[in-house]
Motif scaffolding. Structure first.
Motif, short mmCIF file in Angstrom:
data_model
loop_
_atom_site.label_atom_id
_atom_site.label_comp_id
_atom_site.label_asym_id
_atom_site.label_seq_id
_atom_site.Cartn_x
_atom_site.Cartn_y
_atom_site.Cartn_z
N VAL A 109 0.85 -1.17 0.00
CA VAL A 109 0.00 0.00 0.00
C VAL A 109 0.89 1.23 0.00
CG1 VAL A 109 -1.81 1.26 1.22
CG2 VAL A 109 -1.76 -1.24 1.30
N PRO A 110 0.90 2.02 -1.06
CA PRO A 110 1.84 3.12 -1.16
C PRO A 110 1.55 4.27 -0.22
CG PRO A 110 0.35 3.09 -3.05
CD PRO A 110 0.09 1.84 -2.28
N ALA A 111 0.31 4.45 0.22
CA ALA A 111 -0.03 5.56 1.09
C ALA A 111 -0.61 5.03 2.38
CB ALA A 111 -1.03 6.49 0.40
N LEU A 112 -0.24 5.64 3.52
CA LEU A 112 -0.69 5.18 4.82
C LEU A 112 -1.52 6.25 5.49
CD1 LEU A 112 2.69 3.71 6.15
CD2 LEU A 112 0.82 2.44 5.11
N ASP A 113 -2.63 5.81 6.16
CA ASP A 113 -3.36 6.77 6.98
C ASP A 113 -2.62 6.94 8.29
OD1 ASP A 113 -3.95 4.58 8.58
OD2 ASP A 113 -5.90 4.25 7.63
N ALA A 114 -3.13 7.81 9.17
CA ALA A 114 -2.41 8.15 10.39
C ALA A 114 -2.19 6.93 11.28
CB ALA A 114 -3.17 9.24 11.15
N ALA A 115 -3.25 6.11 11.46
CA ALA A 115 -3.12 4.93 12.32
C ALA A 115 -2.12 3.93 11.74
CB ALA A 115 -4.49 4.27 12.50
N ALA A 116 -2.21 3.71 10.43
CA ALA A 116 -1.28 2.78 9.79
C ALA A 116 0.15 3.31 9.84
CB ALA A 116 -1.69 2.53 8.34
N ALA A 117 0.30 4.63 9.72
CA ALA A 117 1.64 5.22 9.79
C ALA A 117 2.25 5.03 11.17
CB ALA A 117 1.56 6.71 9.44
N ARG A 118 1.42 5.19 12.22
CA ARG A 118 1.93 4.96 13.57
C ARG A 118 2.33 3.50 13.77
NH1 ARG A 118 -2.25 8.59 14.95
NH2 ARG A 118 -3.67 6.85 15.38
N ARG A 119 1.50 2.60 13.28
CA ARG A 119 1.81 1.18 13.38
C ARG A 119 3.10 0.85 12.64
NH1 ARG A 119 -0.94 -3.71 14.07
NH2 ARG A 119 -0.33 -5.40 12.66
N TRP A 120 3.26 1.45 11.48
CA TRP A 120 4.46 1.25 10.65
C TRP A 120 5.70 1.78 11.37
CZ3 TRP A 120 7.73 4.62 7.82
CH2 TRP A 120 8.44 4.02 6.77
N ALA A 121 5.57 2.99 11.99
CA ALA A 121 6.70 3.59 12.70
C ALA A 121 7.10 2.76 13.91
CB ALA A 121 6.35 5.02 13.13
N VAL A 122 6.12 2.22 14.63
CA VAL A 122 6.42 1.35 15.76
C VAL A 122 7.17 0.11 15.29
CG1 VAL A 122 5.40 -0.16 17.51
CG2 VAL A 122 4.54 2.16 17.23
N GLY A 123 6.76 -0.45 14.16
CA GLY A 123 7.45 -1.61 13.60
C GLY A 123 8.90 -1.30 13.26
N ILE A 124 9.13 -0.14 12.66
CA ILE A 124 10.50 0.27 12.33
C ILE A 124 11.35 0.39 13.60
CG2 ILE A 124 11.93 2.16 11.44
CD1 ILE A 124 10.61 0.72 9.21
N ALA A 125 10.82 1.08 14.62
CA ALA A 125 11.56 1.29 15.86
C ALA A 125 11.87 -0.04 16.54
CB ALA A 125 10.76 2.19 16.80
N CYS A 126 10.89 -0.95 16.57
CA CYS A 126 11.11 -2.24 17.21
C CYS A 126 12.15 -3.07 16.46
CB CYS A 126 9.79 -3.01 17.30
SG CYS A 126 8.64 -2.34 18.53
N GLY A 127 12.12 -3.03 15.13
CA GLY A 127 13.11 -3.75 14.36
C GLY A 127 14.53 -3.25 14.61
N LEU A 128 14.68 -1.93 14.70
CA LEU A 128 16.00 -1.35 14.96
C LEU A 128 16.49 -1.68 16.37
CD1 LEU A 128 15.56 2.14 13.27
CD2 LEU A 128 16.85 0.19 12.39
N LEU A 129 15.60 -1.62 17.35
CA LEU A 129 15.98 -1.94 18.73
C LEU A 129 16.37 -3.42 18.86
CD1 LEU A 129 13.30 0.07 20.75
CD2 LEU A 129 15.77 0.51 20.66
N ALA A 130 15.65 -4.28 18.15
CA ALA A 130 16.02 -5.70 18.15
C ALA A 130 17.42 -5.88 17.57
CB ALA A 130 15.01 -6.51 17.34
#
Length: 318
Positions: free
Chosen positions: A9-30
């Motif tokens: 999905v090329p465009a994210l709504d606000a909720a999906a963007a937050r979910r996506w950002a949390v995923g990025i942060a968790c992956g980096l911390l791991a």
């Protein structure tokens, strides 16, 4: 392949963007927590590789079992199918993988095993590309990552105290570890997507108990004899061994697995794969800190390319 069922999905709504950002942060911390495992074998060179591996995973299993015990009223136990999946994946992603890695680091030092493991993002990205995401969009991140690996390999300082036979064996063990964890990354992400009813914490705990059992079996088959282990624990390395096993078991296993499961539930397999580059970056940073030396110009440039590769992949997946 797990990524074939993803819809990009090329465009994210606000909720999906937050979910996506949390995923990025968790992956980096791991990745930051996993980077420690490359330096750990060098901290206690007198501790047998199998004992260190078993100690880490028994600690992980004990932590997972404790959390499960405390949460029995609110969390369920796995059924037979889920327990079997946890057992199989625990061998690929934990006991089997880490034993191979520990042996590789002992034979070939930190840098080359870290770099070989660092190619996992390339393989996972290729195997887990979401539908609708053009290969051309992934190309910049792939090129930057491969260029960084090539630059680092070309400028490595090597392991002068290691003979050629040991060095070659270490490289072979690193490749075997690479194959194990690549399979784990793809299969684990696929399992989580097929079973959304299982939380990231529950799955990490189930994997942990399975890994703890595997750690005990590993020690019983290939570890030190009870008398030797008792002497190790009572000797000058005993406290360091216990502290390191707990740190790796709780931090680099239990917590890192929860973080990685969260990332796997929120991101495509290909983007998760690219985030594994952070493990290589942190492993190199920890290695330089442990050795008390600055990276060479080539190593610093390679680290920059790794970072740019991660950023390019994140941009492509938006």
């Amino acid at each position: 392949m797990s990524g074939r069922t993803d819809i990009y999905v090329p465009a994210l709504d606000a909720a999906a963007a937050r979910r996506w950002a949390v995923g990025i942060a968790c992956g980096l911390l791991a990745g930051a927590l996993w980077g420690l495992v490359f330096v750990a074998p060098r901290m206690l060179p007198g501790v047998p590789s199998v004992d260190l591996t078993a100690g880490r995973f028994v600690s992980y299993g004990a932590m997972a079992a404790l959390v499960m015990l405390l949460g029995l009223r609110t969390r369920r136990l796995p059924n037979g199918r889920e327990a079997l999946a946890a057992l199989g994946l625990s061998v690929l992603g934990f006991t089997g993988y880490y034993l191979l890695l520990v042996l590789a680091v002992r034979d070939a030092g930190t840098e080359m095993p870290a770099l070989i493991i660092g190619t996992i993002p390339v393989w996972v990205m290729l195997m887990g590309k979401p539908q609708g995401l053009r290969w051309a969009a992934l190309l910049p991140g792939l090129v930057l990552t491969v260029a960084g690996l090539a630059l680092m390999a070309g400028g490595r300082s090597g392991a002068p105290s290691v003979d050629g036979a040991h060095w070659g064996r270490g490289i072979a063990l690193s490749v075997a570890a690479l194959a194990c964890w690549t399979a784990f990354a793809v299969l684990n992400a696929a399992w989580l997507r097929r079973n959304p009813q299982v939380s990231a914490t529950d799955w990490a705990n189930w994997l942990g108990v399975a890994t703890g059992v595997g750690g005990l079996l590993l020690w019983s088959v290939a570890g030190s004899a009870p008398a030797q282990l008792s002497a190790l624990l009572q000797g000058p390395l005993g406290v360091g061994f216990v502290v390191l096993a707990l740190a790796l078991g709780i931090g680099s296993s239990w917590l890192a697995t929860i973080l990685w499961n969260i990332a796997s539930q929120r991101l495509s397999a290909s983007l998760c794969g690219q985030l594994i580059v952070s493990e290589t970056l942190f492993a190199l940073v920890y290695s330089f800190l442990w050795d008390g030396q600055w990276p060479t110009l080539a190593q610093a440039a390679a680290a920059l390319l790794f970072t740019l590769g991660i950023l390019a992949s994140i941009k492509a997946h938006r």
